[in-house]
Design a protein around this motif. Structure first.
Motif, short mmCIF file in Angstrom:
data_model
loop_
_atom_site.label_atom_id
_atom_site.label_comp_id
_atom_site.label_asym_id
_atom_site.label_seq_id
_atom_site.Cartn_x
_atom_site.Cartn_y
_atom_site.Cartn_z
N ILE A 190 53.40 1.36 -23.37
CA ILE A 190 53.10 1.32 -22.14
C ILE A 190 52.72 -0.42 -21.86
O ILE A 190 52.89 -0.84 -20.72
N HIS A 191 52.06 -0.93 -22.70
CA HIS A 191 51.73 -2.30 -22.75
C HIS A 191 53.04 -2.98 -22.66
O HIS A 191 53.21 -4.10 -21.70
N LYS A 240 55.75 -2.24 -21.41
CA LYS A 240 55.89 -1.93 -19.77
C LYS A 240 55.51 -2.78 -18.93
O LYS A 240 55.89 -3.22 -17.58
N LEU A 241 54.03 -2.70 -19.15
CA LEU A 241 53.23 -3.67 -18.34
C LEU A 241 53.76 -5.09 -18.22
O LEU A 241 53.74 -5.65 -17.22
N ASP A 278 55.11 -0.55 -10.45
CA ASP A 278 55.21 -0.20 -11.85
C ASP A 278 53.77 -0.73 -12.65
O ASP A 278 53.41 0.07 -13.61
N CYS A 307 51.35 1.43 -14.89
CA CYS A 307 50.89 1.29 -16.36
C CYS A 307 49.43 1.12 -16.49
O CYS A 307 48.89 1.95 -17.48
#
Length: 144
Positions: free
Chosen positions: A83-84, A86-87, A129, A133
């Motif tokens: 998820i990081h 994606k961030l 987004d 996240c």
């Protein structure tokens, strides 16, 4: 391990707050442009005003780029690595949208409203987004 987790959470929180402050500092300029575009009054904006707004947007984008460096340097806990990442991608998209919005402003030629609108859409999607996240990270890291 707990100390790193606390540092990570605090840094992400600071990143969110700093990003919001930067956005708030530019919002009145954005609103002025949006109203001019929506009201078909782009021609009424002076070259000086467009140049001023462009300068403000460039400064804000540079601040976002500094925040991006912080995001890239963070060491996320194992359970939020994905998820990081994606961030990181979402924040880069947000910056790209900001750069496009800045490019849409030209003191000599006016405003490229199509580019302005598409950059706004890109920023909105990236913001959604980023929020996803942050929520996902918070939920994952706060679970025991």
């Amino acid at each position: 391990m707990k100390q790193n987790l606390g540092y990570y959470i605090q840094t992400v929180n600071d990143i969110v707050q700093d990003t919001e402050k930067i956005g708030e500092s530019m919002n009145s300029y954005y609103e002025e442009l949006r109203e001019a575009i929506d009201g078909n009054k782009v021609d009424e904006l002076s070259k000086e005003k467009i140049a001023e707004i462009k300068e403000v947007f460039e400064g804000g984008t540079k601040k976002y780029e500094l925040i991006m460096k912080k995001i890239e340097q963070l060491r996320p806990p194992v359970k939020v690595i994905g998820i990081h990442k994606k961030l990181e991608r979402s924040y880069l998209e947000y910056i790209a949208g900001c750069k496009e919005m800045t490019l849409s402003l030209d003191a000599d030629n006016g405003i490229d409203t199509k580019l302005f609108d598409s950059s706004e859409e890109k920023q909105d999607k990236a913001t959604d987004d980023i929020s996803f996240c942050i929520t996902k990270m918070s939920n994952t890291l706060m679970k025991k």
